[in-house]
Design a protein around this motif. Structure first.
Motif, short mmCIF file in Angstrom:
data_model
loop_
_atom_site.label_atom_id
_atom_site.label_comp_id
_atom_site.label_asym_id
_atom_site.label_seq_id
_atom_site.Cartn_x
_atom_site.Cartn_y
_atom_site.Cartn_z
N LEU A 1 0.82 -1.21 0.00
CA LEU A 1 0.00 0.00 0.00
C LEU A 1 0.85 1.26 0.00
N SER A 2 2.06 1.18 0.57
CA SER A 2 2.95 2.35 0.59
C SER A 2 3.67 2.53 -0.73
N PHE A 3 3.45 1.61 -1.68
CA PHE A 3 4.10 1.70 -2.99
C PHE A 3 3.20 2.37 -4.03
N ILE A 4 2.01 2.84 -3.62
CA ILE A 4 1.09 3.52 -4.55
C ILE A 4 0.92 4.96 -4.06
N PRO A 5 1.59 5.93 -4.69
CA PRO A 5 1.51 7.33 -4.24
C PRO A 5 0.08 7.86 -4.31
N GLY A 6 -0.29 8.65 -3.33
CA GLY A 6 -1.64 9.19 -3.28
C GLY A 6 -1.98 10.10 -4.44
N THR A 7 -1.01 10.86 -4.95
CA THR A 7 -1.30 11.79 -6.05
C THR A 7 -1.58 11.05 -7.35
N TRP A 8 -1.18 9.79 -7.45
CA TRP A 8 -1.46 9.02 -8.65
C TRP A 8 -2.91 8.53 -8.69
N VAL A 9 -3.61 8.62 -7.56
CA VAL A 9 -4.94 8.02 -7.44
C VAL A 9 -6.00 9.05 -7.79
N GLU A 10 -6.86 8.70 -8.73
CA GLU A 10 -7.98 9.56 -9.12
C GLU A 10 -9.19 9.32 -8.22
N SER A 11 -9.45 8.07 -7.88
CA SER A 11 -10.56 7.72 -6.99
C SER A 11 -10.32 6.31 -6.45
N ILE A 12 -11.04 6.00 -5.38
CA ILE A 12 -10.95 4.67 -4.77
C ILE A 12 -12.37 4.14 -4.62
#
Length: 750
Positions: free
Chosen positions: A191-202
């Protein structure tokens, strides 16, 4: 059966070509803002041809000259009829239903959207919600969400673990754009390998979800949608710094290469080399680390021919060091000079998605997903060494169509997974090497019935053949019924099955002096049998108007019953024992949540959660350690009004979490000086953030985590003798570092 499948596959080819209408359905407001109404029904009068709007309120529906009356409906809103004489773009605002004419119902688009119409209990967390906290990676993206619990896995590695329905992340299918991602070797730190700014929605689904993405989901599914090069900013920069001396930089650079091709380069870097020991136990309160994470994303879009495709190339290099303050890896690695740990991870990923929607028959589509990853971790924890290499291949082909009319939708397809694990350990009582290959091929079929009014039902089944788990069937059923306006009553049931990766999933046990034992030898994965569980759930969502403002309340109850479970037994403080379940193991979860738009631009969210999680251990049926029975949650957010001829405004966010007492695993055989009470104290934490938006291009934010400075006083048991028999870092129930403050800026060019 063969004739039935033949009819399904040939049906779209027999349908005549039709023109189509594109449009957007929005919620009426004073300023006619484009606030999309996701989940609205759009259908032709006196026909069975219809569709449902997506999250942004957009839709596509076939058009023919025989149909002229387009019906638009949504629970809690007035139904409208539009006269359509020819294909055109439709933009329409729906007005809320209100029995009191004197009351004006106002609202704004919620950062977390719940659907009244979907069969599954799914809600979508938008990028606006993610910005309520400085979430720098996916593991930090759930602080403002009451359905996900977040805590540290141990007192030294800084690893955050999440729980849903009282169960840890291995029981949750975690995907990136519907491709399972956080699994196997990446389970502990993925989970720490997916940067938050890369995420559009969850998208978060509780309980039994779709069978399309696999059979491993037990407690639920979490899917992260990434930003798209075609719609993301041309340039985006997020710079973050914390009082803990943590620094992060995120940069997005997107370029339009042609009318069909877009590409983006996404770079994330973070570093922390501060030395902190607030509780004076001689151990770092948080690890020192460096991470570089790069993604090159390509997007191809050809709406005329119905094609859209994404190709992702990713590289990650993550290094962590932790342990005693005077630990020097150059001289102390794997010695008793000082206790220390290093975790070095290198990961490569290549993934591709191809989607085709028939331009003439928009309900017919085909999707192909494929991904390859190579994950290599080299690590040691004191005198224990653990290395793992995990190569994984995943592919999925999905066909979507309808039967008879758009009320009856189907998904069917094939999937294939390949996982090769090569693990080596240097620790007592275990073999030095564990190597295995898992292969599975599966077929699935999912049927959805939508009455376009009261009932929505999704029934799915998949059959998989696995070289170690055998051939097995995974059924799942989700039903939504609307008894009255603005309501959704849901029920679900489903089965999940998985092989437990006992070392990768429980790496915190290496940071103890415990002996690790595997007590079964007849199974095919570490001598253990696969985990099998059934999940049952009911939920009720009711929307209403309170003093002229939008509000809703949700009540849900889920029960997970394990047919078999790999029990992780910490009840002997000198051992960690793994064995197959012999008895009962279950997790019961009850949650009630209240959301209220109390006044203009102010949203309030309150939640209460109750857990009853018990497992039959060798020493008896016990509550699962470090799982609170009671949890309270509150979140408040306010955004100032944007005045005319100005762009600047303020955002204020605050989140409070309270956890009830939690059971420690037994320490009765320890000397008294190394014993803790049977239960933890209660814990309450407060996070706040203030954001100043200067313009659409630039904003700054300032925040604090755990501003009340709550701190666990003794997170490392036996810190005075880390190579002794009582050393343990897993008794973590609350914050270790104390208050932490941060500041950052966001700059973007559209």
């Amino acid at each position: 059966m063969k004739n039935f499948i033949y009819i399904i596959l040939m049906l779209p080819l027999l349908m005549s070509s039709q023109e189509k209408i594109n449009g957007m359905i929005m919620e009426a407001n004073d300023k006619n803002e484009h606030i999309g109404l996701g989940g609205a029904n759009v259908y032709w009068l006196n026909t069975n041809i219809g569709t449902v709007t997506n999250l942004d309120g957009k839709f596509i529906i076939p058009y023919s000259k025989e149909n002229t009356k387009l019906i638009i409906s949504y629970v809690g809103f007035k139904t409208d009829t539009l006269t359509i004489r020819q294909p055109k773009l439709v933009h329409h605002w729906l007005n809320p239903v209100d029995n009191l004419d004197a009351v004006t119902v106002t609202s704004r688009k919620q950062a977390t959207a719940k659907s009244y119409l979907q069969a599954t209990n799914t809600f979508t967390v938008s990028s606006d919600e993610l910005l309520k906290a400085a979430c720098c990676n996916l593991s930090e993206s759930f602080e403002t969400n009451p359905s996900i619990d977040v805590n540290f896995a141990d007192a030294v590695t800084g690893t955050r673990q999440i729980k849903m329905l009282g169960l840890t992340s291995p029981y949750i299918l975690i995907a990136t754009e519907n491709i399972p991602t956080v699994r196997g070797a990446s389970q502990a730190f993925g989970l720490s390998f997916i940067p938050g700014t890369w995420v559009e929605s969850i998208q978060i689904t509780k309980g039994a979800g779709s069978v399309v993405n696999g059979y491993e989901s037990i407690a639920g599914q979490i899917n992260a949608e990434l930003v798209k090069p075609s719609t993301d900013n041309k340039l985006y920069v997020n710079l973050y710094g914390a009082s803990s001396e943590r620094l992060e930089l995120n940069t997005h650079i997107n370029t339009k290469l042609s009318d069909k091709w877009d590409t983006g380069l996404y770079v994330h870097g973070n570093t922390h080399h501060g030395v902190h020991d607030v509780n004076n136990d001689g151990f770092l309160d948080m690890p020192q680390y460096d991470q570089i994470n790069v993604m090159n994303r390509w997007q191809y879009t050809n709406p005329e021919k119905g094609f859209v495709s994404f190709i992702n190339l990713k590289f990650l290099n993550d290094k962590k060091q932790t342990g005693q303050l005077d630990f020097d890896p150059e001289t102390d690695k794997l010695t008793t000079n000082a206790w220390g740990s290093e975790i070095d991870t290198r990961r490569y990923e290549v993934s591709a998605k191809l989607g085709y929607v028939n331009p003439e028959i928009p309900w017919q589509s085909v999707g192909i997903q494929t991904a390859f990853s190579s994950h290599k971790q080299e690590s040691y924890f004191g005198l224990k060494q653990y290395d793992i290499l995990h190569n994984s291949l995943y592919s999925n082909i999905i066909y979507n169509s309808i039967i008879s009319d758009s009320r009856h939708k189907i998904k069917t397809g094939l999937s294939y997974t390949y996982d090769h694990y090569d693990e080596s350990l240097e620790t007592p009582n275990l073999l030095p090497d564990y190597e295995r290959t898992e292969r599975s091929i599966g077929a699935f079929f999912e049927y959805n019935y939508d009455s376009l009014d009261k009932l929505n039902l999704t029934a799915g089944v998949r059959i998989d053949n696995h070289n170690l788990l055998g051939t097995f069937v995974t059924p799942r059923l989700n039903v939504r019924y609307t008894p009255w306006e603005k309501s959704a009553l849901r029920a679900s049931v489903g089965r999940g099955k998985r092989s437990a990766n006992i070392f990768a999933e429980n790496q915190s046990m290496f940071s103890t002096s415990r002996n690790i034992n595997i007590l079964n030898t007849t199974g095919k994965v570490y001598g253990l049998d696969p985990e099998i569980a059934w999940n049952y759930g009911v939920s009720y969502l009711q929307g209403f108007n309170l003093f002229g403002r939008k509000a809703d309340v949700t009540i849900d109850y889920y029960k997970t019953d394990f047919t078999n479970q790999v029990v992780v037994d910490y009840e002997n403080p000198q051992e960690v024992n793994f064995y197959n379940l012999d008895g009962k193991s279950y997790a019961n979860s009850f949650q009630t949540e209240f959301n209220y738009n109390a006044f203009e631009h102010f949203d309030l969210r309150l939640a209460y959660k109750y857990y009853k999680v018990k497992t039959q251990y060798n020493s008896g049926e016990l509550e699962k350690p470090l799982t609170p029975k009671h949890r309270l949650f509150a979140n408040a957010s306010y955004e100032t009004h944007v005045r005319e001829n100005t762009t600047g405004h303020w955002k204020f966010d605050a989140t409070f979490n309270w956890l009830g007492k939690q059971r420690f695993s037994s320490m009765e055989s320890n000397p008294v000086v190394y014993q803790l009470p049977k239960y933890t104290p209660t814990v309450g934490t407060l996070n706040v953030q203030i954001t100043k938006v200067f313009s659409p291009k630039f904003e700054v934010y300032l925040g604090g985590e755990n501003v009340t400075n709550v701190r666990q006083g003794n997170p490392v048991l036996g810190a005075d003798n880390p190579f002794g028999a009582n050393f343990d870092t897993t008794y973590v129930y609350g914050p270790i570092f104390g208050s932490m403050y941060y500041a950052g800026l966001r700059y973007k060019i559209k």
